[in-house]
Design a protein around this motif. Structure first.
Motif, short mmCIF file in Angstrom:
data_model
loop_
_atom_site.label_atom_id
_atom_site.label_comp_id
_atom_site.label_asym_id
_atom_site.label_seq_id
_atom_site.Cartn_x
_atom_site.Cartn_y
_atom_site.Cartn_z
N ILE A 5 0.92 -1.12 -0.04
CA ILE A 5 0.21 0.01 0.07
C ILE A 5 0.82 1.07 0.10
O ILE A 5 1.64 1.39 0.82
N LEU A 7 1.18 5.51 -0.11
CA LEU A 7 0.45 6.67 0.28
C LEU A 7 1.10 7.84 -0.40
O LEU A 7 2.25 8.00 -0.43
N ALA A 17 -4.30 6.73 -1.52
CA ALA A 17 -3.76 5.54 -1.08
C ALA A 17 -4.24 4.40 -1.83
O ALA A 17 -5.47 4.36 -2.23
N ASP A 46 -2.67 3.83 11.69
CA ASP A 46 -2.66 3.28 10.28
C ASP A 46 -3.81 3.95 9.74
O ASP A 46 -3.79 4.26 8.56
N ILE A 50 -3.71 6.30 6.10
CA ILE A 50 -4.54 5.76 5.12
C ILE A 50 -5.54 6.91 4.65
O ILE A 50 -5.74 7.22 3.58
N LEU A 308 -7.31 -1.13 2.87
CA LEU A 308 -7.76 -0.05 2.41
C LEU A 308 -9.05 0.42 2.84
O LEU A 308 -9.49 1.50 3.19
#
Length: 329
Positions: A5, A7, A17, A46, A50, A308
């Motif tokens: 993932i 960002l 994201a 987190d 995100i 996500l």
């Protein structure tokens, strides 16, 4: 190439994201241990990173994931060799240094601790920073002389990660635990972890008097704001309150009355920069004292792509227990 993932910061300041692929050259140059990540987690921090709901990320682009567990695949650090099993929590990973919501990461060896021999990578991440923080809180209560005979222990944010693990730990040690939650539908779940009583969080979340009826010998609070203030106002003479979170807010609209009239102790719990010796002690206790069956009740396994979608849910309080991310799923 490996899945991660990633960002990025958009021109308007929002966070982009997405699940993508990276290569080794994109990993941080200042890491001295390259690891294969088997499992990670989604913690509250987190979720903030995100979604971009709070300025958690300090360096762009960023791989989030403040927790990780797996095996070392290359190392120039003297304490780590290929094949070593590790746990990573905190140290600004996922904020200023690329984190573990990826199949691979490059970290500093001084940040890692050995994974206990009787603990799988999945279980380590079912515990994660939330559970490790819960153990730091429980250890602090013990160190302040709060025993199972001292009286009831209040755990706020009880259905979340810190709260769930705190209930399991403290009840396993023989404490009588009272759970405070906004999800009264989770009474059965909280009872299965060891809570003997469940109260509505509304009893604590509004402004209250500086001194209230004495109820708690100790408190594990992950909520902050008025909830923490009211918990302190209800703590018994000489009792101890551990504070480790801000789910309700960063503010602390309190009075000194409980501290100077009842000798209540407020103990701040930091898991991000905790010394290595403290981390090792906490993880050894988790390996020995935390009921694995209870841990499994609170763990939900998701894939890297599902992480996500789950990030907003954890901020909205829609997640029960712990989210375990299988980065290879």
């Amino acid at each position: 190439m490996f899945n991660a993932i990633l960002l990025n910061k958009n021109d308007d300041g929002s966070t982009d994201a997405r699940l993508t692929q990276l290569d080794d050259a994109q990993l941080p140059a200042d890491g001295d241990v390259t690891v294969r990540v088997d499992y990670s987690t989604i913690n509250f921090k987190d979720g903030l990173a995100i979604t971009g709901k709070s300025p958690v990320v300090r360096k762009w682009p960023m791989v989030p994931g403040i927790d990780g567990s797996g095996e070392v695949i290359a190392s120039s650090h003297p304490a780590w060799i290929t094949g070593d099993a590790f746990i990573l929590n905190g140290w600004g990973v996922g904020e200023t240094h690329m984190g573990c919501l990826a199949q691979q990461a490059k970290l500093k060896g001084d940040w890692l601790i050995p994974r206990p021999a009787n603990m799988t990578a999945r279980n380590a991440m079912a515990i994660g920073t939330a559970g490790y923080t819960a153990m730091l809180c429980a250890m602090a209560l013990q160190e302040q002389g709060v025993t199972k005979d001292s009286g009831d222990i209040l755990v706020t944010g009880a259905s979340g990660g810190v709260g769930s693990v705190a209930i399991a730990i403290l009840s396993g040690w023989g404490y009588r635990v009272v759970a405070s939650t906004g999800k009264l539908t989770e009474k059965e779940y909280l009872a299965s972890l060891g809570a003997v009583e469940v109260i509505d969080r509304n009893e604590l979340s509004a402004p209250g008097k500086p001194l209230q009826k004495e109820r708690w010998a100790g408190v594990v609070d992950s909520v902050g704001s008025h909830t923490l203030v009211n918990a302190i106002a209800q703590t018994r003479y000489g009792g101890s309150v551990t504070a480790c979170g801000l789910a309700q807010g960063l503010d602390f609209p309190a009075s000194v009355a409980p501290f100077i009239l009842r000798g209540v102790k407020l103990i701040g719990i930091d898991s991000v920069m905790a010394p290595k010796a403290r981390r090792l002690a906490a993880w050894q206790k988790l390996a020995g004292d935390l009921d694995v069956q209870k841990l499994e009740r609170m763990a939900q396994e998701i894939s890297l792509s599902e992480a996500l979608a789950k990030a907003p849910d954890i901020l909205a309080g829609k997640v029960r227990g712990r989210l375990v991310v299988n980065v290879n799923a």
